[in-house]
Design an enzyme around this catalytic site. Structure first.
Site, PDB file in Angstrom:
ATOM      1  N   HIS A 191      14.510 -28.733   2.362  1.00 27.31           N
ATOM      2  CA  HIS A 191      15.752 -28.686   1.584  1.00 27.31           C
ATOM      3  C   HIS A 191      16.784 -29.694   2.075  1.00 27.31           C
ATOM      4  O   HIS A 191      17.972 -29.538   1.807  1.00 27.31           O
ATOM      5  CB  HIS A 191      16.355 -27.275   1.616  1.00 27.31           C
ATOM      6  CG  HIS A 191      15.525 -26.251   0.919  1.00 27.31           C
ATOM      7  ND1 HIS A 191      14.514 -25.584   1.556  1.00 27.31           N
ATOM      8  CD2 HIS A 191      15.530 -25.797  -0.358  1.00 27.31           C
ATOM      9  CE1 HIS A 191      13.933 -24.744   0.711  1.00 27.31           C
ATOM     10  NE2 HIS A 191      14.537 -24.864  -0.465  1.00 27.31           N
TER      11      HIS A 191
ATOM     12  N   GLU B 158       8.766 -28.627 -12.160  1.00 24.50           N
ATOM     13  CA  GLU B 158       9.526 -29.876 -12.209  1.00 24.50           C
ATOM     14  C   GLU B 158       8.875 -30.917 -13.118  1.00 24.50           C
ATOM     15  O   GLU B 158       9.571 -31.668 -13.815  1.00 24.50           O
ATOM     16  CB  GLU B 158       9.703 -30.436 -10.792  1.00 24.50           C
ATOM     17  CG  GLU B 158      10.678 -29.684  -9.927  1.00 24.50           C
ATOM     18  CD  GLU B 158      10.131 -28.399  -9.332  1.00 24.50           C
ATOM     19  OE1 GLU B 158      10.904 -27.638  -8.699  1.00 24.50           O
ATOM     20  OE2 GLU B 158       8.917 -28.149  -9.501  1.00 24.50           O
TER      21      GLU B 158
END
Length: 372
Positions: free
Chosen positions: A177, A107
């Protein structure tokens, strides 16, 4: 980092003067070579619409962005085959792998590459596969993207950078998540934070973000990717940033929220109406810079305010809204401001129903505030 990869395919200020509002710019952005980069005007959609869900609306916006500007690029983990939520389906086939491509599972590298791409006059549309994993890129976002214009005296900028990330509860995501990290980025001058509530909003707001002369973090409520369906204009249109929308008018209490939480709040408002309570519901849409004037006008009318979001209550953006409205509307308030938010715990899996700000929790808070 590696545990979440199992089972996945591999792949790669509103002020005119940017310094006065922490690095924001509302003028047309330019690349270092002086080329005009981003328009700032919003457009009105035509009457031609089609019923689609939210992820399809995102997909349409990405198609339009790539088609309307050859300097636009979409990249991230697995976007080449459509992404885990299918938001980038068909893009690589239509525009080629040089403009839509997979990145390494990093990321920080995704956002760092996006900053450089945008600084060279391109529109970089970076996808972080889950907002929960945006934290490795936090330094790049807050110390590079947000400050690039300011530290260079506006000689350089990465205003063409848009970072997309699915966020929020999904029903079975657990603590890795389902997080809602928007408040972290609302503390950072120089970036905008935008969250849509529906397919129509998602398409228009995303196109505005991509074409805005500032770096933007665009959080997409993954709960609504397939659940939310509505009529969406088929053409290219943009919705204004930093402009809240009153989606339900009322006189007894003001409710403010964003993203998937708006649907829950609407249900609570409908139930409150059965008890004779008139609720005004506002979708903030842009969290930074947020539309204080619209919320202030509503609270001065109703005298009461309730804010709801999925993120933990401590340090959540509801606290900033509450503090600002106390400063602006103290003498008009008839009850303490209520916050109905997530709990100060990691996002649970089995106990998600206890964690979430549900319709009944909001309804109880509405009644308590009105009857204070």
């Amino acid at each position: 980092m590696l545990m979440r990869r199992i089972g996945r395919s591999s792949g790669a200020s509103r002020s005119c003067f940017f310094i006065s509002r922490g690095g924001f710019s509302t003028t047309t952005a330019t690349s270092p070579d002086g080329t005009t980069l981003l328009p700032t005007k919003t457009s009105t959609p035509s009457s031609s619409t089609k019923s689609i869900n939210l992820f399809t609306a995102i997909n349409q916006a990405l198609h339009i962005a790539l088609e309307s500007d050859p300097r636009s690029y979409v990249f991230g983990e697995d976007v080449g085959f459509g992404g885990v939520f299918r938001c980038s389906t068909g893009l690589a086939d239509r525009f080629g792998k040089k403009r839509v491509f997979n990145t390494p599972l990093c990321e920080q590298g995704i956002v760092g590459f996006g900053i450089g791409l945008a600084a060279m006059g391109n529109r970089a549309i970076a996808e972080i596969q889950f907002a929960d994993y945006i934290y490795p890129a936090f330094d790049q976002i807050v110390n590079e993207a947000a400050k690039f214009r300011y530290r260079s005296g506006n000689q350089f900028n990465c205003g063409g950078l848009t970072i997309r990330a699915p966020y929020g509860a999904v029903g079975h995501g657990g603590h890795y998540h389902s997080q809602s990290p928007e408040a972290f980025f609302c503390h950072v001058p120089g970036i905008k934070v935008v969250i849509p509530r529906s397919p129509r909003e998602a398409k228009g707001l995303l196109l505005s973000c991509i074409r805005d002369p500032n770096p933007v973090v665009f959080f997409e409520p993954k709960w609504l990717y397939r659940l939310a369906v509505e009529e969406v204009p088929e053409d290219d249109y943009m919705l204004p940033l930093s402009q809240a929308e009153v989606i339900r008018e009322g006189s007894d209490i003001t409710l403010v929220g964003w993203g998937a939480q708006l649907a829950v709040m609407e249900q609570a408002c409908a139930d409150a109406e059965k008890d004779g309570i008139s609720c005004e519901l506002i979708d903030l849409r842009t969290l930074i810079p947020w539309d204080k004037e619209t919320v202030e006008a509503s609270v001065k009318k109703t005298g009461r305010l309730l804010i709801s979001h999925e993120a933990p209550v401590t340090g959540g953006f509801a606290a900033e809204i509450s503090a600002s409205l106390v400063e602006r509307c103290f003498l008009r308030l008839e009850a303490p401001i209520a916050r109905v938010c997530g709990l100060d715990t990691p996002f649970p899996l089995v106990f998600e129903p206890f964690y979430m700000p549900t319709k009944n929790k909001i309804l109880d808070a509405i009644k308590a505030t009105v009857n204070y």
